[in-house]
Write an enzyme that holds these catalytic residues in place. Structure first.
Site, PDB file in Angstrom:
ATOM      1  N   ASP A  29     -21.299   3.671  -6.050  1.00  0.00           N
ATOM      2  CA  ASP A  29     -20.913   2.680  -5.146  1.00  0.00           C
ATOM      3  C   ASP A  29     -21.402   3.061  -3.779  1.00  0.00           C
ATOM      4  OD1 ASP A  29     -19.610   1.301  -7.002  1.00  0.00           O
ATOM      5  OD2 ASP A  29     -17.524   1.715  -6.351  1.00  0.00           O
ATOM      6  N   ASP A  33     -24.312   1.002  -1.522  1.00  0.00           N
ATOM      7  CA  ASP A  33     -23.962   0.602  -0.061  1.00  0.00           C
ATOM      8  C   ASP A  33     -24.947   1.266   0.905  1.00  0.00           C
ATOM      9  OD1 ASP A  33     -21.921  -0.827  -0.963  1.00  0.00           O
ATOM     10  OD2 ASP A  33     -20.457   0.683  -0.656  1.00  0.00           O
ATOM     11  N   LYS A 112      -8.927 -17.376 -22.140  1.00  0.00           N
ATOM     12  CA  LYS A 112      -8.817 -18.268 -21.027  1.00  0.00           C
ATOM     13  C   LYS A 112      -8.535 -17.559 -19.802  1.00  0.00           C
ATOM     14  CE  LYS A 112      -6.854 -22.751 -19.899  1.00  0.00           C
ATOM     15  NZ  LYS A 112      -6.270 -22.416 -18.864  1.00  0.00           N
ATOM     16  N   GLU A 169     -15.862 -19.090 -14.534  1.00  0.00           N
ATOM     17  CA  GLU A 169     -14.518 -19.035 -13.817  1.00  0.00           C
ATOM     18  C   GLU A 169     -14.670 -17.654 -12.653  1.00  0.00           C
ATOM     19  OE1 GLU A 169     -10.526 -20.470 -14.237  1.00  0.00           O
ATOM     20  OE2 GLU A 169     -12.286 -21.012 -15.255  1.00  0.00           O
ATOM     21  N   LYS A 285     -13.802 -23.800 -29.263  1.00  0.00           N
ATOM     22  CA  LYS A 285     -14.637 -24.700 -29.042  1.00  0.00           C
ATOM     23  C   LYS A 285     -15.665 -24.824 -30.503  1.00  0.00           C
ATOM     24  CE  LYS A 285     -15.450 -23.961 -24.319  1.00  0.00           C
ATOM     25  NZ  LYS A 285     -16.797 -23.089 -23.113  1.00  0.00           N
ATOM     26  N   CYS A 403      17.860   1.906   9.074  1.00  0.00           N
ATOM     27  CA  CYS A 403      16.964   2.523   7.993  1.00  0.00           C
ATOM     28  C   CYS A 403      17.823   3.158   6.881  1.00  0.00           C
ATOM     29  CB  CYS A 403      15.953   3.513   8.378  1.00  0.00           C
ATOM     30  SG  CYS A 403      15.118   4.340   7.127  1.00  0.00           S
ATOM     31  N   CYS A 406      16.904   7.344   7.101  1.00  0.00           N
ATOM     32  CA  CYS A 406      17.178   8.144   8.164  1.00  0.00           C
ATOM     33  C   CYS A 406      18.234   7.525   9.233  1.00  0.00           C
ATOM     34  CB  CYS A 406      15.960   8.328   9.123  1.00  0.00           C
ATOM     35  SG  CYS A 406      15.138   6.931   9.713  1.00  0.00           S
ATOM     36  N   CYS A 421      11.360   0.460   9.837  1.00  0.00           N
ATOM     37  CA  CYS A 421      12.089   1.566  10.360  1.00  0.00           C
ATOM     38  C   CYS A 421      11.018   1.961  11.639  1.00  0.00           C
ATOM     39  CB  CYS A 421      12.220   2.684   9.568  1.00  0.00           C
ATOM     40  SG  CYS A 421      12.775   4.361  10.333  1.00  0.00           S
ATOM     41  N   CYS A 426      10.835   9.499   9.976  1.00  0.00           N
ATOM     42  CA  CYS A 426      11.822   9.341   9.009  1.00  0.00           C
ATOM     43  C   CYS A 426      11.064   9.981   7.517  1.00  0.00           C
ATOM     44  CB  CYS A 426      12.033   7.704   8.730  1.00  0.00           C
ATOM     45  SG  CYS A 426      12.516   7.261   7.414  1.00  0.00           S
TER      46      CYS A 426
END
Length: 672
Positions: A29, A33, A112, A169, A285, A403, A406, A421, A426
């Site tokens: 990847d 890129d 499907k 699809e 089909k 919270c 905490c 929170c 926390c």
């Protein structure tokens, strides 16, 4: 340059085909890129028109004002449904009666997919238009958005027909759906209901850049208008489409008779939970295209196909309790604790209720009998309360004002669906932040699992991600189930994590709305963390894929005192994120070098100087620091020249700058 552009286009087109159609990746990847960015730079520098089949055209066009209606040359019909094997057998009987057929019937069966049906128009092999199914007669033009789906070829391979309308699809994998929902939940945004809605919404974005950021996939299943015969059977047609470079589902099966069809349906229903995408049935089909023509169609559906629908993956159970969990961003998420129930192959005992608005809308309460389903056949979800009118129901659920972890104040900001929170210290937020920081997409600290993070926080050894880098082997040996070898390995992994790529650190920091794609763009543009920290919103908005929401979030993150303290602590711990790798052709004396510009450059604008530096692999930053490689100084340089002298930064005048560029170019030429 033209030869480089041509070679890159061919390489990236082939990489797309092998990755998405053949499942034989040739580039990582990151490599893909990197090469794509290089192609875009070369195309921009060439000044020539970019052809529509260039891989660079997948990043998205300008936002549209609306969608134009498109009339399909042949209707995109619906399918009749069957819900049990009796109705499947009835389907064959109807075919035999209509045709007067006594010979064996061969079928093609396929999963499907629960996505969005589209039609792609190719002319002379080039993708020229794409439209949604709409009402079957008229759809919406989504050409710019379809171009961003890497699985869809912009130009067909081999010898394509003069005109070919491909139907298929568009969908999203369940794992990607879960990831996007987690990110939205942490950001306090409304989560998506299911993969189908997400796929449909992604394809109908007015801004193609948003569509490009969504992991859409595509499988073709048939054709509309076509200028020449491709095959005489449905199975042969799909093989021909595959040869043209179009993605075809490898789970499609040729069935010699109806019993083989029923075996396939059983197999699909049993394995549906193991598939990477969501399906709600299978399509049957008639294989012979000549028989399809003879059978024809009724008002809205062909006689030669049937959609077999699976049973809903839902069960009834009781809500034993509604708990509240606290995430990395402080978002409070209500969770229904359920009487365990077996759904679709797994035992479900809890289901996310997402946020207070969702709980209130469904009016879910402790003790309620509820219908639960595995959304996307994976994520447990409360669909509805089964008896909302009974008299002995408990009190409506209310989000806590403090919270649950905490005890700090809980707030709900205007425009957000999440309660949060506000205490950054926390323990729940700290734990989730550390887990995110060390996760595979972040700094990838192998061996730092959730239970170990819990121990580190609870024993006061780690209070923020930076504390990880101050741990010693002795600290770790005092923890449960931590042996000498495990402790040594973790310390070594943490040491290696100090020098991860900048984009990984940006992801690890957990800036709201900034995922891996945005982190990569930010790292590429700014090169070093210090420069990103000083970036203004306008600079950020100039980047592809960075909108106002992301830009504001980045500026807010780096201007927050607590975050500044964390970054200073990471620097003290020896965390030195590495600059992005140079693009292809950038391996030179300027690759990765940072420049600061000051003063007036005679005969050269700042924009031109910046372009020359970036083209040679360097980057331009705004402030002089000890990490600056060169100061390019013109007339009236100001205080930056003084600071460069104090820090020992090399100073170039215009002549020296051109000489450095010439040395770079000579080096490239000598290397062929």
């Amino acid at each position: 340059m033209n030869e480089k552009i041509k070679a890159l286009r061919e390489e990236l087109t082939e990489a797309n085909y092998r990755y998405y159609t053949l499942d034989q990746p040739t580039l990582s990847d990151h490599e893909y890129d990197r090469k794509l960015r290089r192609l875009m730079e070369l195309e921009a520098a060439s000044g020539l028109p970019v052809p529509p089949d260039s891989p660079s055209q997948r990043v998205g066009a300008q936002p549209a004002e609306g969608f134009v209606s498109v009339r399909h040359s042949l209707p995109m019909l619906s399918l009749e449904n069957g819900f049990d094997f009796y109705e499947v057998r009835e389907f064959e009987e109807r075919i035999r009666r209509f045709l007067g057929w006594t010979e064996p019937l061969v079928y093609v069966c396929e999963p499907k997919l629960d996505g969005l049906a589209v039609e792609l128009i190719y002319e002379q092999g080039l993708l020229t238009r794409a439209a949604t199914r709409g009402d079957g007669t008229t759809g919406e033009d989504v050409t710019h958005n379809i171009r961003t789906v890497r699985q869809i070829p912009l130009r067909l391979r081999s010898a394509p027909p003069e005109v070919l309308a491909v139907r298929g699809e568009v969908f999203i994998d369940v794992v990607q759906f879960q990831r996007l929902n987690r990110e939205r939940e942490e950001a306090g945004e409304q989560t998506y209901a299911n993969p189908r809605n997400l796929a449909a919404g992604s394809l109908r974005q007015l801004d193609p850049a948003i569509t490009a950021s969504r992991p859409l996939r595509f499988f073709c299943y048939g054709v509309g208008e076509v200028s020449q015969t491709l095959a005489h059977t449905q199975h042969g047609l799909l093989e021909a489409l595959g040869m043209l470079g179009l993605p075809v589902n490898h789970r499609i099966k040729l069935c010699p008779d109806l019993e083989a069809v029923i075996d396939f349906l059983r197999e699909m229903e049993e394995s549906r939970h193991d598939l990477e995408y969501e399906i709600d049935g299978a399509v049957i089909k008639v294989d012979d295209l000549a028989l399809q023509d003879r059978l024809g169609q009724k008002a809205r559906a062909p006689r030669w196909a049937l959609a077999y629908k699976f049973k809903a993956v839902q069960e009834a159970t009781t809500v034993q309790e509604i708990m509240v969990s606290v995430g990395r961003t402080g978002a409070l998420t209500p969770v229904a604790i359920l009487e365990p129930v077996f759904i679709g192959g797994v035992t479900v005992s809890r289901a996310s209720l997402h946020n207070f608005d969702e709980v209130a809308r469904k009016d879910v309460r402790k003790g309620d009998r509820v219908l639960v389903q595995r959304a996307g056949d994976v994520i447990p979800e409360v669909v509805q309360v089964l008896d909302p009118d009974r008299e002995d129901r408990s009190e409506p659920f209310a989000m806590p004002r403090t919270c649950p972890v905490c005890g700090s104040e809980v707030v709900r900001l205007e425009g957000e669906s999440a309660h949060r929170c506000v205490n950054l210290a926390c323990p729940a937020i700290v734990k989730e932040s550390i887990r995110h920081f060390a996760a595979k997409g972040g700094l990838d600290v192998e061996g730092l699992g959730p239970k170990l993070v819990d121990q580190l926080v609870e024993q006061g050894l780690v209070n923020d991600p930076a504390d990880l880098f101050f741990l010693t082997k002795e600290d770790l040996l005092g923890l449960e189930r931590m042996a000498e070898k495990s402790a040594r390995n973790l310390i070594q992994t943490l040491d290696a994590a100090r020098r991860r790529p900048l984009e990984r650190l940006i992801t690890a920091l957990g800036i709201r709305h900034v995922g891996e794609v945005q982190a990569r763009a930010l790292a590429k543009r700014f090169g070093i963390l210090e420069e990103l920290m000083m970036a203004e919103e306008k600079q950020l908005l100039d980047l592809d894929g960075i909108g106002s929401q992301v830009a504001q979030s980045v500026v807010t993150f780096f201007s927050t005192p607590a975050n500044k303290d964390l970054l200073a602590k990471l620097e003290k711990a020896g965390v030195e994120p590495q600059a992005p790798e140079p693009e292809e052709g950038e391996v030179s004396s300027l690759a990765g070098k940072s420049f600061v510009l000051t003063g007036t450059l005679e005969g050269l604008t700042r924009a031109e100087a910046k372009a020359l530096i970036q083209r040679a692999g360097g980057r331009v930053i705004s402030a002089v620091s000890k990490k600056t490689d060169y100061l390019l100084a013109g007339e009236n340089p100001g205080s930056k020249l003084t600071k460069a002298g104090e820090l020992g930064v090399a100073v170039l005048d215009l002549e020296g700058f051109h000489r450095l560029l010439a040395e770079k170019n000579n080096g490239e030429n000598n290397n062929g």
